[in-house]
Scaffold this active site. Structure first.
Site, PDB file in Angstrom:
ATOM      1  N   ASP A  46       0.865  -1.165   0.040  1.00 31.92           N
ATOM      2  CA  ASP A  46       0.140  -0.034   0.038  1.00 31.92           C
ATOM      3  C   ASP A  46       0.804   1.091  -0.104  1.00 31.92           C
ATOM      4  O   ASP A  46       0.514   2.514  -0.067  1.00 31.92           O
ATOM      5  CB  ASP A  46      -1.000   0.037   1.319  1.00 31.92           C
ATOM      6  N   SER A  47       2.112   1.031   0.253  1.00 34.89           N
ATOM      7  CA  SER A  47       3.187   1.874  -0.111  1.00 34.89           C
ATOM      8  C   SER A  47       2.918   2.796  -1.685  1.00 34.89           C
ATOM      9  O   SER A  47       3.653   3.677  -1.911  1.00 34.89           O
ATOM     10  CB  SER A  47       4.568   1.724   0.003  1.00 34.89           C
ATOM     11  N   ASP A  85      -1.151  -6.284  -0.456  1.00 35.00           N
ATOM     12  CA  ASP A  85      -0.979  -5.672   0.820  1.00 35.00           C
ATOM     13  C   ASP A  85      -2.367  -5.486   1.091  1.00 35.00           C
ATOM     14  O   ASP A  85      -2.930  -4.420   0.403  1.00 35.00           O
ATOM     15  CB  ASP A  85       0.156  -4.488   1.039  1.00 35.00           C
ATOM     16  N   LYS A 115      -0.701  -9.929   2.916  1.00 32.90           N
ATOM     17  CA  LYS A 115       0.008  -9.285   4.030  1.00 32.90           C
ATOM     18  C   LYS A 115      -0.898  -8.209   4.742  1.00 32.90           C
ATOM     19  O   LYS A 115      -1.625  -7.673   4.385  1.00 32.90           O
ATOM     20  CB  LYS A 115       1.207  -8.562   3.621  1.00 32.90           C
ATOM     21  N   GLU A 117      -1.089  -5.545   8.452  1.00 27.64           N
ATOM     22  CA  GLU A 117      -0.116  -4.824   9.728  1.00 27.64           C
ATOM     23  C   GLU A 117      -0.728  -5.271  11.033  1.00 27.64           C
ATOM     24  O   GLU A 117      -2.004  -5.355  11.073  1.00 27.64           O
ATOM     25  CB  GLU A 117      -0.087  -3.667   9.383  1.00 27.64           C
ATOM     26  N   GLU A 184       9.616  -4.975  10.368  1.00 33.03           N
ATOM     27  CA  GLU A 184      10.076  -3.598  10.008  1.00 33.03           C
ATOM     28  C   GLU A 184      10.774  -2.681  11.094  1.00 33.03           C
ATOM     29  O   GLU A 184      10.097  -2.429  12.102  1.00 33.03           O
ATOM     30  CB  GLU A 184       8.850  -2.659   9.131  1.00 33.03           C
TER      31      GLU A 184
HETATM   32  O1  KIV Z   1       3.307  -1.093   1.643  1.00 36.89           O
HETATM   33  C1  KIV Z   1       4.503  -1.704   1.718  1.00 36.89           C
HETATM   34  O2  KIV Z   1       5.185  -1.402   0.938  1.00 36.89           O
HETATM   35  C2  KIV Z   1       4.757  -1.991   3.103  1.00 36.89           C
HETATM   36  C3  KIV Z   1       6.338  -1.845   3.394  1.00 36.89           C
HETATM   37  C4  KIV Z   1       6.599  -0.661   4.008  1.00 36.89           C
HETATM   38  C5  KIV Z   1       6.779  -3.119   4.156  1.00 36.89           C
HETATM   39  O3  KIV Z   1       4.020  -2.622   3.736  1.00 36.89           O
END
Ligand code: KIV
Length: 281
Positions: A46-47, A85, A115, A117, A184
């Site tokens: 989600d970056s 993500d 993934k 968090e 992280e």
């Molecule tokens: O969204 C992403 O790229 C991430 C990384 C910061 C680990 O979750």
């Protein structure tokens, strides 16, 4: 072409001490480059909110954006393990929502894993998603979606008390059934212990060299993202400079009339020019 690696390959790599290579990717061409470069795993993070859309954080990102980008990455890297993500508020509010959104990554985008968090507090969601038959990668330490609660994008686990919380999160994520864990911005001393203690592969982004593999954000490591560069990033290229220089050359050549040249033009077919001239004079 190398065979696509799956979860059992990553478990074997951990056992053999063979490092897992992991990079984010948000689009088709970058995914093609990554597959050609031999990456083991790609994260459609989600970056993308910050790296592609220019948001100041990952919080505004929604499921549909993640699905569209994940689909493009899947097409660009058909033989690479792809992790989708889960964006902010796609899994926090209910277990049903968490399972449904996790399933979208597999059904609509062809991802291999999702993934999400959080540690201890997110274990009900991890269990529910795993029970639905979906591979889960946990993500602990600095969790950008809750960076407000963490007091900003700060390294976690730097005191013994704080490190205990990170270790508790790691154990809880494994206990809940996650098949991999991303850690992280945590001291290498703590990440090394977690890697040794856990049976599942542990990936690092800013958690030192002793984890089972390394992740970087592609826009950071190729020098594309300009807003800031975390301490743990190594820039392997300066794409921003290369692209800006190319654009400056284009601007000056267009202004000077030196682009396009004859080799960039489609001329009329043999004999057509004379007819054109007589018709349009
Ligand atoms: O969204 C992403 O790229 C991430 C990384 C910061 C680990 O979750």
């Amino acid at each position: 072409m190398a065979k696509k690696k799956m979860i059992h390959d990553f478990i074997r790599m951990k056992a053999d001490g063979e490092k897992i290579t992991f990079l984010t990717s948000y689009d088709y061409p970058t995914a093609q480059f990554a597959e050609a470069a031999g990456l083991d795993m790609l994260l459609v993070g989600d970056s993308l909110g910050m790296c592609v859309y220019g948001y100041s954080s990952t919080v505004p990102v929604v499921m549909d954006q993640c699905i569209w980008h994940a689909e493009a990455v899947r097409r660009g890297a058909p033989n690479t393990f792809v992790v989708g993500d889960m964006p902010f508020m796609s899994y926090q509010s209910s277990l049903d929502k968490a399972v449904e959104n996790a399933g979208r990554f597999l059904k609509e985008a062809g991802c291999d894993c999702i993934k999400l968090e959080g540690g201890v507090r997110i274990t009900p969601q991890i269990k529910a998603i795993v029970e639905a038959g979906i591979l889960v990668m946990g993500h602990i330490g600095l969790t950008p979606q809750s960076s407000g609660q963490l007091g900003g994008h700060k390294a976690q686990g730097r005191t013994v008390e704080a490190a205990k919380l990170v270790v508790e999160d790691a154990l809880a994520v494994q206990e809940a059934g996650a098949q991999m864990l991303l850690v992280e911005a945590v001291p290498p001393e703590v990440a090394e212990y977690i890697t040794r203690r856990l049976a599942i592969p542990v990936l690092s982004i800013g958690a030192g060299p002793d984890c089972d593999g390394q992740l970087l954000i592609v826009s950071d490591m190729i020098g594309q993202f300009q807003a800031f560069t975390p301490k743990f990033v190594k820039k392997y290229a300066n794409v921003a400079e290369v692209v800006t220089d190319a654009m400056k050359d284009y601007v000056s050549e267009v202004r000077a009339g030196t682009f396009p040249r004859d080799e960039h033009c489609y001329h009329m077919l043999e004999g057509e020019k004379d007819k054109f001239d007589s018709e349009f004079e």
